[in-house]
Design an enzyme around this catalytic site. Structure first.
Site, PDB file in Angstrom:
ATOM      1  N   THR A 102       0.924  -1.184   0.069  1.00  0.00           N
ATOM      2  CA  THR A 102       0.059   0.182   0.075  1.00  0.00           C
ATOM      3  C   THR A 102       1.036   1.222  -0.140  1.00  0.00           C
ATOM      4  O   THR A 102       2.052   1.080   0.124  1.00  0.00           O
ATOM      5  CB  THR A 102      -0.912  -0.077   1.088  1.00  0.00           C
ATOM      6  OG1 THR A 102      -0.042  -0.174   2.404  1.00  0.00           O
ATOM      7  CG2 THR A 102      -1.770  -1.309   1.233  1.00  0.00           C
ATOM      8  N   TYR A 103       0.231   2.503   0.074  1.00  0.00           N
ATOM      9  CA  TYR A 103       1.065   3.723  -0.117  1.00  0.00           C
ATOM     10  C   TYR A 103       1.951   3.905   1.127  1.00  0.00           C
ATOM     11  O   TYR A 103       1.517   3.515   2.286  1.00  0.00           O
ATOM     12  CB  TYR A 103       0.150   4.875  -0.137  1.00  0.00           C
ATOM     13  CG  TYR A 103       0.719   6.110  -0.724  1.00  0.00           C
ATOM     14  CD1 TYR A 103       1.321   6.612  -1.734  1.00  0.00           C
ATOM     15  CD2 TYR A 103       0.634   7.088   0.284  1.00  0.00           C
ATOM     16  CE1 TYR A 103       1.909   7.526  -2.123  1.00  0.00           C
ATOM     17  CE2 TYR A 103       1.220   8.424  -0.006  1.00  0.00           C
ATOM     18  CZ  TYR A 103       1.879   8.495  -1.279  1.00  0.00           C
ATOM     19  OH  TYR A 103       2.474   9.695  -1.553  1.00  0.00           O
ATOM     20  N   MET A 104       3.280   4.172   0.823  1.00  0.00           N
ATOM     21  CA  MET A 104       4.306   4.170   1.569  1.00  0.00           C
ATOM     22  C   MET A 104       4.539   5.493   2.306  1.00  0.00           C
ATOM     23  O   MET A 104       5.400   5.521   3.486  1.00  0.00           O
ATOM     24  CB  MET A 104       5.510   3.854   1.039  1.00  0.00           C
ATOM     25  CG  MET A 104       6.252   4.579  -0.037  1.00  0.00           C
ATOM     26  SD  MET A 104       5.212   4.456  -1.644  1.00  0.00           S
ATOM     27  CE  MET A 104       5.657   5.805  -2.361  1.00  0.00           C
ATOM     28  N   ARG A 105       3.562   6.458   2.159  1.00  0.00           N
ATOM     29  CA  ARG A 105       3.895   7.865   2.937  1.00  0.00           C
ATOM     30  C   ARG A 105       2.714   7.958   3.843  1.00  0.00           C
ATOM     31  O   ARG A 105       1.632   8.414   3.235  1.00  0.00           O
ATOM     32  CB  ARG A 105       4.145   9.018   1.878  1.00  0.00           C
ATOM     33  CG  ARG A 105       5.288   8.817   1.392  1.00  0.00           C
ATOM     34  CD  ARG A 105       5.601  10.132   0.513  1.00  0.00           C
ATOM     35  NE  ARG A 105       7.132   9.971  -0.073  1.00  0.00           N
ATOM     36  CZ  ARG A 105       7.210   9.620  -1.156  1.00  0.00           C
ATOM     37  NH1 ARG A 105       6.651   8.871  -1.992  1.00  0.00           N
ATOM     38  NH2 ARG A 105       8.639   9.401  -1.610  1.00  0.00           N
ATOM     39  N   HIS A 129      -4.076   7.575   4.771  1.00  0.00           N
ATOM     40  CA  HIS A 129      -3.991   6.178   4.324  1.00  0.00           C
ATOM     41  C   HIS A 129      -3.930   5.313   5.411  1.00  0.00           C
ATOM     42  O   HIS A 129      -3.765   5.380   6.361  1.00  0.00           O
ATOM     43  CB  HIS A 129      -2.728   6.354   3.542  1.00  0.00           C
ATOM     44  CG  HIS A 129      -2.570   7.421   2.405  1.00  0.00           C
ATOM     45  ND1 HIS A 129      -3.189   7.242   1.435  1.00  0.00           N
ATOM     46  CD2 HIS A 129      -2.076   8.679   2.391  1.00  0.00           C
ATOM     47  CE1 HIS A 129      -2.841   8.421   0.415  1.00  0.00           C
ATOM     48  NE2 HIS A 129      -2.117   9.382   1.112  1.00  0.00           N
TER      49      HIS A 129
END
Length: 530
Positions: free
Chosen positions: A112-115, A160
């Site tokens: 999934t989005y890493m930030r 997120h």
């Protein structure tokens, strides 16, 4: 300075264990022994005395798994376990997020989005993880209901999910053939962290033994304590354990202690005193620096890597044994900014600025007044600095060397430049003699040049002074002593560890004068870019 006193005790016919002095004459506060005479007097008072068990307790303790990764914890753990820099971690994570071509399938996003600042996980992912744990490890390793984690981060923006695999059924091993080595290692870390976060606690039996002895001459009771814990059920630790930065010596050791009864006599194999000195806080590693930035509310998940990269690129800090050491340039710049821009250098200023920018984004305050409030005093500070600040003397930035210029016989110093540090004559501009900053190690490839410190866009490396005729280079600092197995080039690891630069040899081990600049990349050899 302080002293500790330890006793080596044992049950008759049993194994010995170590206990430490924790109380004198019933005082619950740990005794402060500040000099050698006091320690010697106590040891003398105990010689010939008899120990007996005054307290014995064993109770079950639990250790919970760590939450799934957010950006900062991913960067910290990759630094601890994989020796990746924050920027390297984010580059690899970006690749895994954008997608990897799987044999027999299309390009698939693996994480999934890493930030992100959030540890939340979707219901479908929690359900899938529980199914995997039951299939792989059995129902005893799966909690009755999914674990929920909350994370308090200053200025967190939880838009997120946590950093997790898009499917836990894509195990690292099933993707090994499709991933590059470092991609695989990072994916393996993310995958294990996510699965372990949805497993049951690890159980331990923690034992505390108090042993009493009375002073032979004083008749004062002394209490020595031993603590230990024994794994009872591995739980999530069957798959993953979180790395630690600076482990405290006071934490329970995973060691077994004998079963004893209160009042039972103990034999003593010796009582020893040891001198210790209080230590300053350890210097930052990349992992602990990121943790501190996060705790102070400085930066965002997307900026931690660039912050760390900037202070190294500008030569404000260098790495030594995996820890950041301020350079002379860094100290001078900090001193200057603290003197003329005190408000901006305050840690609270940056955190408050981040908060107010968030409020602008949320429409809570207007940006014009906020910027004007900042700019007016800032502009005044700039004016004051221009008027009062003196030019920094070159001598405050130069590092001493033991070399003398062969052209004018003036002393030479170490200076920093665009391509890294070098040796220069103090007679500049009258004498412009310079030399590479060699490290006393000959080039193993051409046997002519020496290895010298260099700097490129990718960071510091060590290359042959015979370049471009010889393009040998390594990314980690070489050692002066040869490899004990093949007599080849030995590369510094962390602490006292070292490894041979030759992949054919493969030596890895501890050496006495090992040192590390940290942050080594996985590829030991590379050609110097022309």
């Amino acid at each position: 300075e302080f002293w500790t006193i330890d006793a080596r005790l044992l049950k008759r016919g049993g194994t010995s264990f170590e206990a430490s002095l924790v109380s004198i004459n019933g005082d619950r506060k740990k005794p402060e022994i500040t000099d050698e005479k006091s320690a010697t007097d106590i040891v003398s008072d105990l010689e010939g005395g008899s120990f007996r068990v005054s307290g014995f307790e064993t109770k079950e303790t639990r250790r919970r798994p760590a939450a799934p990764f957010i950006t900062s914890s991913l960067q910290q753990e990759a630094s601890r376990r994989l020796r990746f820099s924050a920027s390297r971690t984010m580059t690899l994570a970006q690749q895994l997020y954008e997608g990897i071509e799987i044999v027999g399938s299309e390009q698939v996003g693996l994480i999934t989005y890493m930030r992100t600042d959030s540890t939340s996980v979707s219901a479908s992912a929690l359900s899938e993880t529980a199914d995997y744990v039951k299939q792989k490890f059995g129902s005893t390793y799966c909690p009755e209901k999914p674990r929920q984690y909350s994370r308090k981060v200053q200025g967190a923006q939880e838009a997120h999910e946590a950093v997790r695999p898009t499917s836990v059924f894509r195990t690292p091993e099933s993707l090994r053939a499709n991933l590059e080595r470092d991609q695989y290692r990072l994916y393996d870390l993310i995958w294990k962290r996510m699965v372990a976060s949805q497993m049951v606690d690890a159980l331990y039996d923690r034992t505390v033994i108090d042993s009493e002895i009375k002073g032979v001459s004083s008749d004062i009771p002394y209490i020595f304590r031993a603590t230990g814990s024994v794994p009872k059920f591995d739980g999530f630790r069957i798959l993953y354990t979180e790395g630690r930065d600076d482990v405290s010596g006071e934490e329970d050791e995973e060691r077994g202690l004998p079963q004893l009864k209160v009042g039972e006599p103990l034999l003593c194999n010796g009582i020893e005193s040891e001198q210790n000195f209080s230590q300053p806080p350890p210097r930052f590693t990349e992992a602990t620096l990121i943790k501190n930035l996060e705790n102070e509310g400085i930066g965002r998940p997307s900026t931690y890597a660039s912050i760390i990269g900037t202070i190294q690129d500008r030569d404000y800090v260098r790495r030594d044994r995996g820890r950041f050491i301020p350079t002379k340039l860094g100290l001078v710049v900090t001193e200057f900014l603290t003197e003329y821009f005190r408000d901006i250098m305050d840690i609270g200023f940056t955190a408050d600025m981040e908060k107010r920018l968030d409020e602008i984004a949320e429409g809570l305050i207007k940006w014009n007044p906020m910027l004007l409030e900042f700019f007016e005093p800032f502009d005044t500070s700039i004016g004051a600095a221009k008027e009062k600040a003196k030019r920094v003397e070159r001598s405050r930035l130069d590092e001493e060397s033991d070399q003398v210029c062969e052209q004018c016989e003036r002393p030479m110093v170490i200076r920093g430049g665009r391509n890294g540090r070098f040796i220069a004559c103090t007679g500049f501009p009258d004498c412009k003699n310079t030399k590479p900053l060699t490290i006393g190690v000959g080039c193993p490839e051409c046997k002519i040049g020496e290895l010298a410190e260099r700097k490129s866009k990718r960071g510091i490396f060590f290359g042959c002074t015979n370049y471009p005729n010889c393009k040998f280079a390594v990314n980690s600092k070489p050692m002066t002593q040869p490899c004990p197995d093949c007599s080849g080039l030995l590369i510094q690891g962390r602490g006292s560890n070292a490894r041979c630069a030759s992949k054919e040899c493969g030596f890895r081990g501890q050496v006495e004068d090992g040192d590390s600049s940290g942050g080594a990349r996985s590829d030991e050899y590379r050609e110097v870019a022309s």
